[in-house]
Scaffold this motif. Structure first.
Motif, PDB file in Angstrom:
ATOM      1  N   GLY A  75       0.850  -1.177   0.000  1.00  0.00           N
ATOM      2  CA  GLY A  75       0.000   0.000   0.000  1.00  0.00           C
ATOM      3  C   GLY A  75       0.890   1.233   0.000  1.00  0.00           C
ATOM      4  O   GLY A  75       1.990   1.211   0.552  1.00  0.00           O
ATOM      5  N   LEU A  76       0.432   2.298  -0.622  1.00  0.00           N
ATOM      6  CA  LEU A  76       1.241   3.501  -0.758  1.00  0.00           C
ATOM      7  C   LEU A  76       0.528   4.704  -0.141  1.00  0.00           C
ATOM      8  O   LEU A  76      -0.700   4.785  -0.154  1.00  0.00           O
ATOM      9  CB  LEU A  76       1.508   3.798  -2.232  1.00  0.00           C
ATOM     10  N   LYS A  87       4.640  -0.421 -14.314  1.00  0.00           N
ATOM     11  CA  LYS A  87       5.768   0.510 -14.382  1.00  0.00           C
ATOM     12  C   LYS A  87       6.374   0.788 -13.019  1.00  0.00           C
ATOM     13  O   LYS A  87       7.381   1.480 -12.927  1.00  0.00           O
ATOM     14  CB  LYS A  87       5.309   1.822 -15.017  1.00  0.00           C
ATOM     15  N   LYS A  88       5.759   0.262 -11.954  1.00  0.00           N
ATOM     16  CA  LYS A  88       6.244   0.465 -10.584  1.00  0.00           C
ATOM     17  C   LYS A  88       6.300   1.957 -10.255  1.00  0.00           C
ATOM     18  O   LYS A  88       7.343   2.476  -9.793  1.00  0.00           O
ATOM     19  CB  LYS A  88       7.603  -0.183 -10.374  1.00  0.00           C
ATOM     20  N   MET A  89       5.214   2.618 -10.501  1.00  0.00           N
ATOM     21  CA  MET A  89       5.141   4.051 -10.237  1.00  0.00           C
ATOM     22  C   MET A  89       3.804   4.400  -9.604  1.00  0.00           C
ATOM     23  O   MET A  89       2.794   3.725  -9.847  1.00  0.00           O
ATOM     24  CB  MET A  89       5.323   4.841 -11.534  1.00  0.00           C
ATOM     25  N   ALA A  90       3.813   5.460  -8.829  1.00  0.00           N
ATOM     26  CA  ALA A  90       2.598   6.029  -8.271  1.00  0.00           C
ATOM     27  C   ALA A  90       2.585   7.519  -8.578  1.00  0.00           C
ATOM     28  O   ALA A  90       3.637   8.121  -8.804  1.00  0.00           O
ATOM     29  CB  ALA A  90       2.526   5.794  -6.773  1.00  0.00           C
ATOM     30  N   PHE A  91       1.386   8.081  -8.571  1.00  0.00           N
ATOM     31  CA  PHE A  91       1.238   9.464  -8.982  1.00  0.00           C
ATOM     32  C   PHE A  91       0.300  10.199  -8.023  1.00  0.00           C
ATOM     33  O   PHE A  91      -0.616   9.603  -7.457  1.00  0.00           O
ATOM     34  CB  PHE A  91       0.666   9.539 -10.396  1.00  0.00           C
ATOM     35  N   LEU A  92       0.556  11.480  -7.897  1.00  0.00           N
ATOM     36  CA  LEU A  92      -0.351  12.344  -7.161  1.00  0.00           C
ATOM     37  C   LEU A  92      -0.626  13.549  -8.045  1.00  0.00           C
ATOM     38  O   LEU A  92       0.240  14.412  -8.216  1.00  0.00           O
ATOM     39  CB  LEU A  92       0.251  12.777  -5.824  1.00  0.00           C
ATOM     40  N   GLN A  93      -1.807  13.574  -8.643  1.00  0.00           N
ATOM     41  CA  GLN A  93      -2.230  14.695  -9.457  1.00  0.00           C
ATOM     42  C   GLN A  93      -2.853  15.734  -8.543  1.00  0.00           C
ATOM     43  O   GLN A  93      -3.840  15.448  -7.868  1.00  0.00           O
ATOM     44  CB  GLN A  93      -3.241  14.234 -10.515  1.00  0.00           C
ATOM     45  N   MET A  94      -2.277  16.912  -8.547  1.00  0.00           N
ATOM     46  CA  MET A  94      -2.725  17.975  -7.645  1.00  0.00           C
ATOM     47  C   MET A  94      -3.277  19.132  -8.470  1.00  0.00           C
ATOM     48  O   MET A  94      -2.525  19.759  -9.234  1.00  0.00           O
ATOM     49  CB  MET A  94      -1.569  18.450  -6.773  1.00  0.00           C
ATOM     50  N   ASN A  95      -4.546  19.383  -8.338  1.00  0.00           N
ATOM     51  CA  ASN A  95      -5.200  20.465  -9.064  1.00  0.00           C
ATOM     52  C   ASN A  95      -5.662  21.548  -8.087  1.00  0.00           C
ATOM     53  O   ASN A  95      -5.782  21.312  -6.888  1.00  0.00           O
ATOM     54  CB  ASN A  95      -6.395  19.927  -9.842  1.00  0.00           C
ATOM     55  N   SER A  96      -5.936  22.716  -8.625  1.00  0.00           N
ATOM     56  CA  SER A  96      -6.434  23.836  -7.814  1.00  0.00           C
ATOM     57  C   SER A  96      -5.580  24.038  -6.570  1.00  0.00           C
ATOM     58  O   SER A  96      -6.090  24.137  -5.450  1.00  0.00           O
ATOM     59  CB  SER A  96      -7.899  23.590  -7.431  1.00  0.00           C
ATOM     60  N   LEU A  97      -4.294  24.094  -6.779  1.00  0.00           N
ATOM     61  CA  LEU A  97      -3.367  24.183  -5.648  1.00  0.00           C
ATOM     62  C   LEU A  97      -3.562  25.473  -4.866  1.00  0.00           C
ATOM     63  O   LEU A  97      -3.882  26.531  -5.433  1.00  0.00           O
ATOM     64  CB  LEU A  97      -1.933  24.066  -6.132  1.00  0.00           C
ATOM     65  N   LYS A  98      -3.360  25.368  -3.564  1.00  0.00           N
ATOM     66  CA  LYS A  98      -3.492  26.487  -2.642  1.00  0.00           C
ATOM     67  C   LYS A  98      -2.163  26.708  -1.931  1.00  0.00           C
ATOM     68  O   LYS A  98      -1.363  25.774  -1.794  1.00  0.00           O
ATOM     69  CB  LYS A  98      -4.573  26.185  -1.609  1.00  0.00           C
TER      70      LYS A  98
END
Length: 123
Positions: free
Chosen positions: A32-33, A75-86
């Motif tokens: 788990g990540l 691909k052994k990768m995880a991602f964090l898409q961050m929108n509307s950053l504050k």
């Protein structure tokens, strides 16, 4: 498994960023990540988590609806898409892994940590 986060940078409020967590090792899909962030003087804060399969995600209330966590086990990768950053999203973002971490939000539930990447959001 070893982890390395990347993709941070300096952006303006309202912008988007995509963080990547690259893993090495043969058992990535057994972990788990989690994504955490930390600012100086404050405790490390849970941001998002994803189950081993990727089918289940968990978000802190502060990012729910703006951030999306995903993973690619091939691909052994995880991602964090961050929108509307504050501006309050500013911090060092790290990815973490543990075989028993799914559903847990405390840093000590994760035994493997990668080097973080700095995200700075200006107002």
């Amino acid at each position: 498994v070893q982890l390395q986060a990347s993709g941070g940078g300096l952006v303006q409020a309202g912008d988007s960023l995509r963080l990547t967590c690259a893993a090495s090792g043969h058992t990535f899909n057994s972990y788990g990540l989690g994504w955490f962030r930390q600012v100086p003087g404050k405790e490390r804060e849970f941001v998002a988590g994803i189950s081993q399969s990727g089918y289940s995600q968990d978000y802190s209330d502060s990012v729910k609806g703006r951030f999306t966590v995903s993973r690619d086990n091939i691909k052994k990768m995880a991602f964090l898409q961050m929108n509307s950053l504050k501006p309050e999203d500013t911090g060092i973002y790290s990815c973490a892994a543990d075989r028993r971490a799914w559903g847990r939000r405390t840093p000590n539930s994760y035994g493997i940590w990668g080097q973080g990447t700095l995200v700075t959001v200006s107002s």
